[in-house]
Design a protein around this motif. Structure first.
Motif, PDB file in Angstrom:
ATOM      1  N   ASN A  18      43.076  31.298  38.097  1.00  0.00           N
ATOM      2  CA  ASN A  18      42.324  30.907  39.291  1.00  0.00           C
ATOM      3  C   ASN A  18      41.270  31.952  39.651  1.00  0.00           C
ATOM      4  N   ALA A  19      41.682  33.215  39.608  1.00  0.00           N
ATOM      5  CA  ALA A  19      40.751  34.300  39.937  1.00  0.00           C
ATOM      6  C   ALA A  19      39.659  34.426  38.881  1.00  0.00           C
ATOM      7  N   ASN A  20      40.032  34.298  37.634  1.00  0.00           N
ATOM      8  CA  ASN A  20      39.070  34.456  36.540  1.00  0.00           C
ATOM      9  C   ASN A  20      38.023  33.340  36.548  1.00  0.00           C
ATOM     10  N   LYS A  21      38.425  32.156  36.943  1.00  0.00           N
ATOM     11  CA  LYS A  21      37.487  31.032  37.019  1.00  0.00           C
ATOM     12  C   LYS A  21      36.392  31.321  38.041  1.00  0.00           C
ATOM     13  N   LEU A  22      36.782  31.808  39.203  1.00  0.00           N
ATOM     14  CA  LEU A  22      35.803  32.147  40.226  1.00  0.00           C
ATOM     15  C   LEU A  22      34.972  33.353  39.803  1.00  0.00           C
ATOM     16  N   ASP A  23      35.615  34.332  39.195  1.00  0.00           N
ATOM     17  CA  ASP A  23      34.913  35.528  38.742  1.00  0.00           C
ATOM     18  C   ASP A  23      33.853  35.170  37.692  1.00  0.00           C
ATOM     19  N   SER A  24      34.177  34.292  36.772  1.00  0.00           N
ATOM     20  CA  SER A  24      33.230  33.883  35.726  1.00  0.00           C
ATOM     21  C   SER A  24      32.025  33.181  36.336  1.00  0.00           C
ATOM     22  N   TYR A  25      32.285  32.344  37.331  1.00  0.00           N
ATOM     23  CA  TYR A  25      31.192  31.669  38.027  1.00  0.00           C
ATOM     24  C   TYR A  25      30.276  32.693  38.700  1.00  0.00           C
ATOM     25  N   LEU A  26      30.860  33.643  39.414  1.00  0.00           N
ATOM     26  CA  LEU A  26      30.061  34.643  40.120  1.00  0.00           C
ATOM     27  C   LEU A  26      29.285  35.525  39.154  1.00  0.00           C
ATOM     28  N   GLU A  27      29.885  35.830  38.012  1.00  0.00           N
ATOM     29  CA  GLU A  27      29.206  36.693  37.042  1.00  0.00           C
ATOM     30  C   GLU A  27      27.962  36.025  36.472  1.00  0.00           C
ATOM     31  N   LYS A  28      27.949  34.697  36.464  1.00  0.00           N
ATOM     32  CA  LYS A  28      26.762  33.973  35.994  1.00  0.00           C
ATOM     33  C   LYS A  28      25.632  34.007  37.022  1.00  0.00           C
ATOM     34  N   HIS A  29      25.996  34.219  38.288  1.00  0.00           N
ATOM     35  CA  HIS A  29      25.010  34.137  39.362  1.00  0.00           C
ATOM     36  C   HIS A  29      24.688  35.481  40.001  1.00  0.00           C
ATOM     37  N   LEU A  30      25.474  36.500  39.688  1.00  0.00           N
ATOM     38  CA  LEU A  30      25.272  37.813  40.283  1.00  0.00           C
ATOM     39  C   LEU A  30      25.203  38.878  39.195  1.00  0.00           C
ATOM     40  N   PRO A  31      24.396  39.927  39.398  1.00  0.00           N
ATOM     41  CA  PRO A  31      24.282  40.991  38.388  1.00  0.00           C
ATOM     42  C   PRO A  31      25.402  42.019  38.528  1.00  0.00           C
ATOM     43  N   TYR A  32      26.512  41.815  37.837  1.00  0.00           N
ATOM     44  CA  TYR A  32      27.637  42.733  37.929  1.00  0.00           C
ATOM     45  C   TYR A  32      27.291  44.106  37.336  1.00  0.00           C
ATOM     46  N   ALA A  33      27.863  45.137  37.931  1.00  0.00           N
ATOM     47  CA  ALA A  33      27.749  46.496  37.385  1.00  0.00           C
ATOM     48  C   ALA A  33      28.797  46.655  36.294  1.00  0.00           C
ATOM     49  N   PHE A  34      28.339  46.668  35.037  1.00  0.00           N
ATOM     50  CA  PHE A  34      29.255  46.687  33.883  1.00  0.00           C
ATOM     51  C   PHE A  34      28.729  47.663  32.845  1.00  0.00           C
ATOM     52  N   ASN A  35      29.663  48.414  32.252  1.00  0.00           N
ATOM     53  CA  ASN A  35      29.322  49.378  31.212  1.00  0.00           C
ATOM     54  C   ASN A  35      30.102  49.036  29.950  1.00  0.00           C
ATOM     55  N   GLU A  36      29.420  49.039  28.809  1.00  0.00           N
ATOM     56  CA  GLU A  36      30.067  48.643  27.556  1.00  0.00           C
ATOM     57  C   GLU A  36      31.251  49.543  27.210  1.00  0.00           C
ATOM     58  N   THR A  37      31.189  50.802  27.619  1.00  0.00           N
ATOM     59  CA  THR A  37      32.267  51.742  27.305  1.00  0.00           C
ATOM     60  C   THR A  37      33.394  51.678  28.326  1.00  0.00           C
ATOM     61  N   PHE A  38      33.037  51.664  29.615  1.00  0.00           N
ATOM     62  CA  PHE A  38      34.044  51.782  30.667  1.00  0.00           C
ATOM     63  C   PHE A  38      34.457  50.453  31.285  1.00  0.00           C
ATOM     64  N   GLY A  39      33.691  49.403  31.081  1.00  0.00           N
ATOM     65  CA  GLY A  39      34.020  48.112  31.686  1.00  0.00           C
ATOM     66  C   GLY A  39      33.367  47.952  33.043  1.00  0.00           C
ATOM     67  N   TYR A  40      34.053  47.270  33.976  1.00  0.00           N
ATOM     68  CA  TYR A  40      33.507  47.049  35.316  1.00  0.00           C
ATOM     69  C   TYR A  40      33.545  48.366  36.090  1.00  0.00           C
ATOM     70  N   LEU A  41      32.417  48.701  36.728  1.00  0.00           N
ATOM     71  CA  LEU A  41      32.301  49.956  37.460  1.00  0.00           C
ATOM     72  C   LEU A  41      32.720  49.746  38.908  1.00  0.00           C
ATOM     73  N   THR A  42      33.515  50.668  39.421  1.00  0.00           N
ATOM     74  CA  THR A  42      34.072  50.523  40.767  1.00  0.00           C
ATOM     75  C   THR A  42      33.931  51.826  41.547  1.00  0.00           C
ATOM     76  N   SER A  43      34.084  51.735  42.859  1.00  0.00           N
ATOM     77  CA  SER A  43      33.968  52.912  43.721  1.00  0.00           C
ATOM     78  C   SER A  43      35.037  53.945  43.409  1.00  0.00           C
ATOM     79  N   CYS A  44      36.260  53.470  43.187  1.00  0.00           N
ATOM     80  CA  CYS A  44      37.375  54.367  42.880  1.00  0.00           C
ATOM     81  C   CYS A  44      37.631  54.361  41.376  1.00  0.00           C
ATOM     82  N   PRO A  45      37.724  55.542  40.743  1.00  0.00           N
ATOM     83  CA  PRO A  45      37.942  55.604  39.293  1.00  0.00           C
ATOM     84  C   PRO A  45      39.208  54.892  38.827  1.00  0.00           C
ATOM     85  N   THR A  46      40.205  54.767  39.702  1.00  0.00           N
ATOM     86  CA  THR A  46      41.458  54.118  39.300  1.00  0.00           C
ATOM     87  C   THR A  46      41.306  52.620  39.084  1.00  0.00           C
TER      88      THR A  46
END
Length: 365
Positions: free
Chosen positions: A140-168
């Protein structure tokens, strides 16, 4: 939907008794942390940037057409009590409730999905389902996330993955958790050892409202701690295995209690039910403990005339915000204890309809 719908509905769909293993697993939650490329993260962005993020995220969500109707609410426009009620229903986090810069929440009408905007990250996508349903909830979450990723420019790095405020949270940005009722393991003093074991396995045990909260009513949240270096599938499989083992351990502990001290256990359960049905003053801690004992009695077949769904409603109902929401006014601690006991008496003596009607009136203590 207007906000009143979410404030007055004390039994969201994810707290029904329709999922798997609902005798122990109350609900499953999937949370995905995401940020937008080209914007500073919430810890350092300006009010203008916050408004722009809120605008673009909300527009994308309100155009989502996959059988899910969303409502949008701005946090700083809500009184403190309304924010508290949404925290108690797990629709927003305590952190979001304190936000002063532009922040909002977008909630599905059945409350199974909420998206927090400008909390610790630009987006916190949260999906909730009843019982133990890790993979279904993730879908359910992934379906919504995939939709949003098509419409929004996610902060993503090929090495680290999705970038977040907290390193954890870097990597998958995935936090999966199962809310579990573990009274027998708590009574038999096994939770401390189990918590230490889970930590070694890369899991974390928290209270009912997540990090820093208490385990009121023997309710614990079991979740993954590692988000980097593992795939979503691996994270879910690891948690699935851990929770399956905890389910078995709790059932074994319940069997042992029934076998070793059945009269003492039933006395404890029936005393708790009597307290809930007849007490005139009730703190939230005492109410949570009594509800835990009664829930155990229902699960063991020792109490026949109360449903788990009613007890789930009561779990939400006893909290500070909801008590005042029902009373229709701000209450001091002693007044809350009086009104909490009144609500529980009505709810557990089969007069829930009347309880709602009375609760909507201003309570005069």
């Amino acid at each position: 939907m207007n906000l009143e719908h979410f404030l007055k509905n004390e039994a969201p769909s994810w707290m029904s008794d329709s999922g798997a293993d609902t005798d122990i697993a109350i609900s499953t939650r999937i949370r995905l942390a995401r940020n937008l490329d080209g914007y500073r993260f919430p810890r350092s962005f300006t009010e203008q940037e916050a408004k722009r993020v809120d605008e673009v995220v909300t527009n994308a969500l309100l155009n989502y057409q996959e059988g899910c109707n969303f409502s949008h609410f701005t946090i700083k426009e809500m009184p403190a009590l309304q924010r508290l009620v949404l925290v108690e229903k797990h629709l927003i986090s305590p952190l979001l409730a304190k936000k002063e810069k532009s922040a909002s929440v977008v909630i599905s009408n059945d409350e199974s999905i909420s998206v927090m905007v400008n909390e610790e990250d630009h987006l916190r996508i949260q999906c909730l389902t009843p019982g133990f349903q890790l993979f279904e909830t993730y879908e359910n979450a992934n379906k919504l996330d995939s939709y949003l990723e098509k419409h929004l420019p996610y902060a993503f790095n090929e090495t680290f993955g999705y970038l977040t405020s907290c390193p954890t949270n870097v990597g998958t940005g995935l936090r999966a958790s199962v809310m579990m009722h573990l009274p027998a393991l708590t009574m038999s003093n096994q939770m401390k050892v189990m918590t230490q074991m889970l930590t070694r396995l890369g899991m974390v045990v928290r209270g009912i409202y997540g990090e820093g909260s208490e385990n009121l009513g023997n309710i614990y949240q079991i979740s993954n701690q590692v988000t980097l270096g593992k795939s979503e599938q691996e994270i879910l499989e690891d948690l699935q295995n851990v929770v399956t083992q905890i389910l078995q351990n709790e059932r074994n502990a319940r069997h042992s209690l029934m076998k070793q001290a059945p009269i003492a256990l039933e006395d404890r359960i029936q005393r708790a039910l009597g307290t809930l049905r007849y007490a005139r003053i009730m703190t939230s801690e005492e109410a949570a403990t009594c509800l835990s004992n009664v829930r155990l009695g229902v699960d063991l077949g020792l109490i026949k005339d109360i449903s788990v769904s009613i007890l789930n409603e009561c779990m939400i109902l006893i909290q500070q915000g909801f008590v005042q929401q029902y009373a229709g006014t701000t209450l001091q601690a002693t007044e809350r204890d009086l009104f909490r006991a009144k609500l529980l008496r009505e709810k557990l003596n089969g007069d829930s309809h009347n309880s709602k009607e009375k609760g909507e009136e201003k309570y005069d203590v």
